[in-house]
Motif scaffolding. Structure first.
Motif, mmCIF file in Angstrom:
data_model
loop_
_atom_site.group_PDB
_atom_site.id
_atom_site.type_symbol
_atom_site.label_atom_id
_atom_site.label_comp_id
_atom_site.label_asym_id
_atom_site.label_seq_id
_atom_site.Cartn_x
_atom_site.Cartn_y
_atom_site.Cartn_z
ATOM 1 N N LYS A 227 -37.116 9.817 55.853
ATOM 2 C CA LYS A 227 -36.792 8.490 56.407
ATOM 3 C C LYS A 227 -36.434 7.564 55.249
ATOM 4 O O LYS A 227 -37.224 7.406 54.328
ATOM 5 C CB LYS A 227 -38.019 7.939 57.160
ATOM 6 N N GLY A 229 -35.425 4.104 55.396
ATOM 7 C CA GLY A 229 -35.240 2.747 55.922
ATOM 8 C C GLY A 229 -33.980 2.657 56.776
ATOM 9 O O GLY A 229 -33.699 3.539 57.571
ATOM 10 N N PRO A 230 -33.189 1.568 56.585
ATOM 11 C CA PRO A 230 -31.985 1.407 57.405
ATOM 12 C C PRO A 230 -30.820 2.267 56.907
ATOM 13 O O PRO A 230 -29.749 2.281 57.516
ATOM 14 C CB PRO A 230 -31.653 -0.077 57.238
ATOM 15 N N VAL A 247 -28.578 2.675 62.802
ATOM 16 C CA VAL A 247 -27.951 1.376 63.102
ATOM 17 C C VAL A 247 -28.896 0.303 62.551
ATOM 18 O O VAL A 247 -30.016 0.155 63.042
ATOM 19 C CB VAL A 247 -27.793 1.175 64.632
ATOM 20 N N VAL A 249 -30.986 -2.943 61.924
ATOM 21 C CA VAL A 249 -31.406 -4.033 62.812
ATOM 22 C C VAL A 249 -31.159 -5.351 62.091
ATOM 23 O O VAL A 249 -31.541 -5.513 60.931
ATOM 24 C CB VAL A 249 -32.910 -3.858 63.157
ATOM 25 N N GLY A 259 -42.292 3.526 60.410
ATOM 26 C CA GLY A 259 -42.369 4.968 60.177
ATOM 27 C C GLY A 259 -43.328 5.653 61.146
ATOM 28 O O GLY A 259 -43.106 6.800 61.549
ATOM 29 N N ALA A 287 -38.284 3.018 66.311
ATOM 30 C CA ALA A 287 -38.652 2.294 65.082
ATOM 31 C C ALA A 287 -37.871 0.988 64.993
ATOM 32 O O ALA A 287 -38.433 -0.069 64.667
ATOM 33 C CB ALA A 287 -38.382 3.169 63.863
ATOM 34 N N ILE A 291 -39.684 -2.899 64.881
ATOM 35 C CA ILE A 291 -39.560 -3.868 63.777
ATOM 36 C C ILE A 291 -38.976 -5.217 64.214
ATOM 37 O O ILE A 291 -38.922 -6.146 63.426
ATOM 38 C CB ILE A 291 -38.751 -3.288 62.589
HETATM 39 P P1 ADP Z 1 -41.715 4.590 56.430
HETATM 40 O O1 ADP Z 1 -42.170 3.377 57.218
HETATM 41 O O2 ADP Z 1 -42.329 5.879 56.879
HETATM 42 O O3 ADP Z 1 -41.762 4.386 54.933
HETATM 43 P P2 ADP Z 1 -38.919 3.805 56.707
HETATM 44 O O4 ADP Z 1 -39.129 2.541 55.967
HETATM 45 O O5 ADP Z 1 -37.795 4.656 56.269
HETATM 46 O O6 ADP Z 1 -40.186 4.783 56.769
HETATM 47 O O7 ADP Z 1 -38.725 3.388 58.237
HETATM 48 C C1 ADP Z 1 -38.875 4.318 59.271
HETATM 49 C C2 ADP Z 1 -37.705 4.251 60.216
HETATM 50 O O8 ADP Z 1 -37.594 2.931 60.744
HETATM 51 C C3 ADP Z 1 -36.361 4.553 59.588
HETATM 52 O O9 ADP Z 1 -36.129 5.937 59.544
HETATM 53 C C4 ADP Z 1 -35.425 3.845 60.542
HETATM 54 O O10 ADP Z 1 -35.191 4.670 61.666
HETATM 55 C C5 ADP Z 1 -36.237 2.635 60.993
HETATM 56 N N1 ADP Z 1 -35.879 1.442 60.221
HETATM 57 C C6 ADP Z 1 -36.527 0.935 59.136
HETATM 58 N N2 ADP Z 1 -35.915 -0.185 58.706
HETATM 59 C C7 ADP Z 1 -34.861 -0.396 59.536
HETATM 60 C C8 ADP Z 1 -33.833 -1.396 59.650
HETATM 61 N N3 ADP Z 1 -33.770 -2.429 58.806
HETATM 62 N N4 ADP Z 1 -32.939 -1.281 60.653
HETATM 63 C C9 ADP Z 1 -32.990 -0.262 61.531
HETATM 64 N N5 ADP Z 1 -33.924 0.707 61.486
HETATM 65 C C10 ADP Z 1 -34.844 0.650 60.509
#
Ligand code: ADP
Length: 309
Positions: A227, A229-230, A247, A249, A259, A287, A291
């Motif tokens: 994963k 983030g975005p 996509v 957000v 996550g 997710a 958020i």
């Molecule tokens: P973790 O919280 O496990 O460290 P991430 O920060 O990668 O993992 O976030 C988990 C999931 O949340 C991402 O894989 C994505 O699907 C979603 N996500 C996180 N930030 C964004 C964002 N700004 N816009 C859209 N989806 C997001």
């Protein structure tokens, strides 16, 4: 009925309000607990168990009631009469920056290994999957971690798929080396790795999502989800690599538990034999919805509706 159990700690969450309002909002949260809740809300046909220890305080009993309200199986929610629930406070300063303060060093959940006896192993062996995180390991006292891994090995030998998310929290570990040693052991045992790039970049001195993927591959993990983030999600299933677009957000309110929600919905989808790309799509949708709201666990119905669209 498919069965999955999550092992870890749920804590009392206190959240400060904005401005001069000094009252606190109380709820319950914890990484794998959040995943269990989102999984169960979105896939009511799956039996979702939570494996933990609560204490003798009133918050512990409300916490256990809350597990039941969320439809979780509480057969493995043990009670330690000499301990109480862990607690954390989320404070937001005038500039909107959040800080977290924890009171969990003596929490009931840390005593889980006193309760995971052979009888527990035989029942938990009936699960399709068993998930734990780096936090689940970190809270176990160092000298009890070898018996935790023996327990996981025994589950795996009985055919349970082992799922691991490193969720690195430096302050919970004695040293970074101890965390990295335990994560390597978990990665070498797990069948499914769900890894946030940001979580492990520092610990393993890596630079990219591809590096995180290569790290998991080096331990022979058959299903890997990175994963980022975005930016993107990378997956490997039985050697096939895929990159999935996310996509972004626009209105991110609180990234807590992004996550965790992703993990819960991803695992629910996979348990229902949904192909990997569609599972990532569902998980990212969940997710991305979480958020846009405050709190680790957002009000019931919002994620479920988003997934149905
Ligand atoms: P973790 O919280 O496990 O460290 P991430 O920060 O990668 O993992 O976030 C988990 C999931 O949340 C991402 O894989 C994505 O699907 C979603 N996500 C996180 N930030 C964004 C964002 N700004 N816009 C859209 N989806 C997001």
């Amino acid at each position: 009925m498919k069965k999955l159990s999550f092992m870890g700690e749920c804590m009392v969450e206190l959240r400060s309000n904005e401005g001069s309002d000094t009252s606190l909002h109380q709820s319950f949260a914890g990484d794998v607990y959040n995943s269990a809740v989102y999984l169960k809300r979105c896939f009511s046909d799956i039996q979702v168990g939570f494996v933990t220890v609560v204490g003798n305080d009133t918050f512990s009993s409300r916490m256990k009631d809350n597990f039941e309200v969320e439809g979780l199986d509480t057969s493995f929610v043990f009670s330690n009469e000499n301990r109480s629930a862990g607690l954390y406070l989320i404070d937001t300063d005038a500039s909107g920056e959040r800080s977290f303060t924890y009171w969990r060093s003596q929490s009931a959940a840390k005593t889980i290994m006193s309760f995971l006896k052979p009888e527990a192993l035989s029942t938990l062996s009936e699960n399709d999957m068993f998930m734990f995180s780096g936090i689940s390991i970190a809270i176990i006292p160092r000298d009890e971690r070898p018996s935790f891994f023996r327990f996981i090995e025994a589950l795996k030998e009985s055919g349970v798929k082992i799922v691991f998310d490193p969720n690195y929290r430096a302050r919970l570990w004695e040293t970074p080396d101890e965390a990295s040693k335990n994560f390597k052991q978990a990665l070498s045992l797990c069948d499914v790795a769900l890894v946030g790039v940001e979580d492990i970049i520092e610990l393993f001195d890596i630079e990219s999502a591809n590096d995180a993927l290569a790290l998991c591959e080096s331990f022979g993990v058959s299903e890997i989800v990175i994963k980022n983030g975005p930016l993107s999600v990378l997956t490997v299933l039985d050697g096939e690599r895929l990159e999935h677009a996310i996509v972004p957000v626009a209105n991110v309110v609180d990234t807590t538990s992004a996550g965790d929600a992703f993990n819960g919905v991803y695992l629910g989808s996979r348990l229902n034999d949904v192909p990997i790309s569609r599972s990532v799509e569902f998980a990212a949708k969940a997710a991305g919805t979480v958020i846009q709201h405050r709190g680790a666990i957002i009000p019931r119905g919002i994620v479920e509706t988003a997934l149905a669209e």
